[in-house]
Every structure is written in C-alpha cells, then in structure tokens.
Scaffold this active site. Structure first.
Site, short mmCIF file in Angstrom:
data_model
loop_
_atom_site.label_atom_id
_atom_site.label_comp_id
_atom_site.label_asym_id
_atom_site.label_seq_id
_atom_site.Cartn_x
_atom_site.Cartn_y
_atom_site.Cartn_z
N GLY A 252 0.82 -1.21 0.00
CA GLY A 252 0.00 0.00 0.00
C GLY A 252 0.85 1.26 0.00
O GLY A 252 0.51 2.25 -0.64
N ASP A 253 1.98 1.21 0.71
CA ASP A 253 2.90 2.36 0.72
C ASP A 253 3.54 2.55 -0.65
O ASP A 253 3.73 3.68 -1.11
CB ASP A 253 3.98 2.15 1.78
CG ASP A 253 3.40 1.93 3.17
OD1 ASP A 253 2.42 2.61 3.51
OD2 ASP A 253 3.92 1.07 3.90
#
Length: 311
Positions: A252-253
C-alpha cells in the site's frame, strides 16, 4: 521533489527463526535491519523509480542516526527533526516452520508541543521546495489527532498536493483539513461514512461520498483484485495480472509512492493509477518491504487494465 513525512520512524528488524517458541530461547537464523515507518516505505520506491525524495519527520539518538544513514544508498535526502530520545524499533519474527509472523512494535518517544512546533517551522521550509507531500502512519506519543490537520493546512497554504495515509482518529480528523488524497481500506471507509459497504458498488458510492466532502482523490486498494480511485475526472478501476506474491507488507505504501509520482509529473488519473498499481504489484514480488525492481514494474505496466466506471 517528493517530500515524505514519517512522524514515527523506526528501525524495522526482521528475524527469521526455524520455529518460534513462546517462553523458550529462540535462535535467529537470519536478521535484517532497515529504516521503517510507512512514510519511509513510500520514500524508497519513489527513489527507486528515479524521483528526487526528501524524508522528514522525527528521529532521535543512535537509532535515529542509523535510520538516516540507511537511507543514503537509496539517494534519499534526510531532513528530520532531531530529539534526544532514541527512535523506536519494530521487530518482525518469521517462523519458517509454521509460516507464522509475530510482530513487536515499540511505542517510541514522547514529543512535547515545543518539539512539534519546532518541526512545523522546519516543515514549512521543506514544503516550499516540494512538488507533492506524502504523510503516512502513526504519530508519537504526545501528539493528538490534530497533528496531521496542522501539517495538511501548512501544505494547502502553499497550494501543493498532499497525500494522507493513516487510520483511526488521525484519519477521521485529518480529512477535516481536506488533503488532496487519502487511501482508506474497507474498515476505514466504513468508519468514515458509517456505511456497511457489502459489495463493490457500495464501496464506490462511499468513496464518492468522501470525495464530495472535499477530498479530491479517494483511492481504495482491493488487494489481488486491484484498486479503484474516485476523483474529479471520474471513477477509475485498475485490474492487475496474477503474480507470485512474496511479501505484501508495504505494498500500500508503494502504491502511495506511485500516486505521488503521478501528481509530481502532472499525469492524469488513469495513467497515475496504472503506474501506482504496477509499482505496488512489483513490490509484492520482492521480499524486502518498500522495495521493487524497475524491470518487474515495466513488465507489469502494460498488463494493468484500467477502466472508467460510469455507474
């Protein structure tokens, strides 16, 4: 320049053991130390892609010095605010036999209002040089839900795009300052809208409701099913090909890094979502968190299917 904010930076320590036994002596077979915190897991893939990246936030003590030194091989510039206390460590224990992961997350140091005010002053100067600002993760003890609100307002005063990726009260209060983009998961969408979101259309409707309140881009990851984004241009969905995922932690990062790159380059949402999805998928193919190989991403990029949703 992409400016990333990691208010609660850490040293991430990964221990590999043959079999983890509670209450026993466990011998570590492999170990790795890397700079951690969600903001730094945005910094690394953005730098790997070739962007100029500056990382800020709080660090302290010998651990803080390690974090700054470990970012240098990526070409990431450190612009942290230093405190006397030691930066925290987060320990991940991987049990090879049972394929079970156990984590120990230290709380880290406590900040004063004086510390945060000093950081805000430094932050104002850094934002002047930035094309886009991305702030991620938890905050140290001593800060409350207004911390991200205050930082978002500084960015908005300078009319720069700002991405907020956090959770709970920090997210709930942060969006009141209208960041340019958020990337909530299903539970966070439910919290923000009080909708059950039982199916995909419900999720889209909920994201559109958040967008209608002043958040320009609401991006939602669907894991192996891709992602979608609601913005002024419309609603776009990305479908990704099947991959051999090795480590999905931090994907997600990596996706946030892709959005930051798209904003910095002035790309449209369809191409930004494609880029972000390819970087995220490429990151899942590698063991190290916050890391991808450009060759993997370039192979995936033309295979990402982008559709515009009319419903």
């Amino acid at each position: 320049m992409i400016l990333t904010v990691t208010l609660n930076a850490a040293i991430d320590k990964r221990y590999v053991v043959d079999s983890f036994a509670v209450g026993e002596v466990n011998r570590v077979r492999e170990c790795a130390y890397v700079p951690g915190g969600k903001g730094l897991n945005v910094s690394k893939p953005a730098a790997i892609y070739g962007a100029e990246v500056t990382a800020t936030g709080f660090v302290g003590g010998h651990a803080g010095n390690f974090i700054e030194e470990a970012l240098k091989p990526f070409g990431i510039k450190s612009a942290f605010y230093h405190v006397e206390a030691e930066s925290r460590s987060c320990i991940n224990i991987w049990d090879e036999t049972n394929h079970v992961q156990t984590e120990f997350l230290e709380p880290g140091f406590t900040l004063s209002e004086e510390d945060f005010s000093g950081f805000e002053e430094k932050f104002r100067g850094l934002v002047q040089e930035a094309e886009v600002v991305s702030m991620s993760g938890s905050v140290p003890k001593g800060l409350d839900g207004t911390a991200y609100q205050r930082l978002i307002r500084i960015v908005r005063e300078q009319e720069k795009p700002v991405i907020l990726d956090t959770s709970g009260k920090l997210l709930e209060m942060g969006i009141l300052a209208c960041p340019t983009m958020i990337k909530p998961n299903l539970d966070e969408i439910r919290m923000l809208t009080e909708k059950s979101c039982e199916n995909f259309q419900d999720m889209v409707d909920a994201a559109r409701a958040i967008h209608g309140k002043g958040v320009k881009v609401v991006a939602v990851s669907l894991g192996g099913d891709g992602a979608f984004a609601v913005c002024d241009e419309g609603t776009f969905r990305a479908r990704v090909p099947k991959i051999d995922a090795v480590n999905t932690v931090g994907c997600g990062d990596s996706m946030i890094a892709g959005f930051a790159l798209g904003f910095a380059q002035g790309l449209g949402m369809a191409e930004t979502l494609r880029r972000a999805s390819a970087i995220s998928a490429a990151a899942a193919m590698r063991e190290e968190t916050g890391f991808f190989v450009m060759e993997d991403m370039e192979k995936l990029l033309p295979r990402i299917e982008i559709t515009r949703l009319e419903v």
